[in-house]
Design an enzyme around this catalytic site. Structure first.
Site, PDB file in Angstrom:
ATOM      1  N   TYR A   3      -3.997   1.030   3.339  1.00 37.82           N
ATOM      2  CA  TYR A   3      -5.039   0.037   3.091  1.00 37.82           C
ATOM      3  C   TYR A   3      -5.796  -0.292   4.385  1.00 37.82           C
ATOM      4  CZ  TYR A   3      -3.268  -1.206  -1.613  1.00 37.82           C
ATOM      5  OH  TYR A   3      -2.888  -1.202  -2.922  1.00 37.82           O
ATOM      6  N   HIS A  43       5.478  -1.272   7.044  1.00 33.88           N
ATOM      7  CA  HIS A  43       6.035   0.077   7.218  1.00 33.88           C
ATOM      8  C   HIS A  43       6.807   0.196   8.535  1.00 33.88           C
ATOM      9  CE1 HIS A  43       3.173   1.203   4.042  1.00 33.88           C
ATOM     10  NE2 HIS A  43       3.722   2.405   3.992  1.00 33.88           N
ATOM     11  N   CYS A  54       2.512  -6.605   2.288  1.00 36.83           N
ATOM     12  CA  CYS A  54       1.585  -5.768   3.058  1.00 36.83           C
ATOM     13  C   CYS A  54       0.758  -6.686   3.948  1.00 36.83           C
ATOM     14  CB  CYS A  54       0.681  -4.993   2.095  1.00 36.83           C
ATOM     15  SG  CYS A  54      -0.641  -4.043   2.872  1.00 36.83           S
ATOM     16  N   CYS A  62       2.930  -4.515  10.484  1.00 38.62           N
ATOM     17  CA  CYS A  62       2.799  -3.720   9.264  1.00 38.62           C
ATOM     18  C   CYS A  62       4.195  -3.558   8.685  1.00 38.62           C
ATOM     19  CB  CYS A  62       2.186  -2.354   9.576  1.00 38.62           C
ATOM     20  SG  CYS A  62       2.164  -1.207   8.171  1.00 38.62           S
ATOM     21  N   SER A  74       0.823  -1.204   0.000  1.00 36.65           N
ATOM     22  CA  SER A  74       0.000   0.000   0.000  1.00 36.65           C
ATOM     23  C   SER A  74       0.857   1.253   0.000  1.00 36.65           C
ATOM     24  CB  SER A  74      -0.906   0.011   1.230  1.00 36.65           C
ATOM     25  OG  SER A  74      -0.125   0.029   2.411  1.00 36.65           O
TER      26      SER A  74
END
Length: 262
Positions: free
Chosen positions: A44, A187, A75, A185, A13
């Site tokens: 997302y 990220h 993701c 996640c 995402s």
């Protein structure tokens, strides 16, 4: 026909899944890669399952058009909401990513695990199913990391706002005596230095990057898709938003970043 020299495809995402990309490149340095950063639609985690599946189809079709031989859904939210659908719809192998609560459950001494993840991941059927496999004497403290992905995507990794959010999310888990913190996640591994300053040295921080890289290698070997030669690999990242934040995360001269609307 799929060739061994075809690239490994990745999508996320946004820029976070590059934490997975880096692990795969480290383990498989001769493999060609194409990474798709759908930053325009990040995060997302705030979208419905139907919206997430539609975006995953779009991303998959993009990578298939680039002749990818395998796709890593880099993701957590996309994996937990769409991986089964993608595997049913397409013949290509897919590698998914789940929060690493099982490894955390094996090492916890306090029997209390913290997990920082998006709303989409924590509310998914797959996460609920995985959580039920954990021993009932282990408590999982779930926290939605609202706003973290947006700040990373905006290039505000080391901002005061980021630090304030991390303190807000992590301090209650510390007070609850967690000894393992799962980053749910892709990220979030970019936040590990800041997280470490807050949680200290005694809490184990766990992410899925290395395990995903090993699984990717295993699936390539199982399907006889490992690249045969040792020629220098090519690496491309496509992003549908300004690439400034991405360039700050990618310190690799061998990766070409391309801005493209999709």
């Amino acid at each position: 026909m799929i060739s061994n020299n075809n690239p490994i495809g990745f999508f996320d995402s946004g820029v976070g899944g590059t934490s997975i990309l880096k692990e795969v490149i480290t383990l498989l340095p001769f493999e060609n890669t194409i990474y798709l950063s759908d930053s325009k639609n990040a995060p997302y985690g705030q979208k419905t399952k139907e919206e997430i599946i539609a975006l995953c189809i779009k991303n998959t079709e993009f990578l298939l058009a680039k002749n990818c031989k395998i796709i890593v859904v880099a993701c957590n939210t996309a994996t937990t909401n769409a991986i089964d659908f993608l595997r049913d719809k397409y013949a290509i192998p897919f590698i998914g990513i789940e929060p690493a609560i099982k490894p955390a459950a094996l090492i916890t001494k306090t029997k209390i695990i913290g997990i920082l993840a998006t709303k989409g991941t924590l509310n998914s059927t797959l996460f609920e199913k995985t959580s039920k496999t954990i021993s009932k004497d282990i408590t999982i403290k779930e926290t939605i990391g609202k706003g973290l992905v947006e700040l990373i995507e905006a290039g505000k990794l080391h901002s005061e706002e980021m630090n304030d959010l991390l303190l807000q999310y992590l301090n209650p888990m510390i007070k609850n005596d967690i000894d393992s913190l799962v980053l749910g996640c892709t990220h979030y591994p970019y936040l590990i230095p800041q997280i470490r300053k807050i949680v200290g040295s005694k809490i184990k921080i766990i992410d899925s990057g290395e395990a995903v890289a090993k699984q990717t290698k295993a699936i390539l070997e199982k399907n006889n898709l490992i690249k045969k030669d040792a020629k220098k690999a090519s690496h491309f990242i496509y992003i549908n938003k300004d690439k400034t934040a991405l360039k700050n995360l990618i310190v690799n001269d061998g990766i070409e970043v391309i801005e493209k609307d999709f």
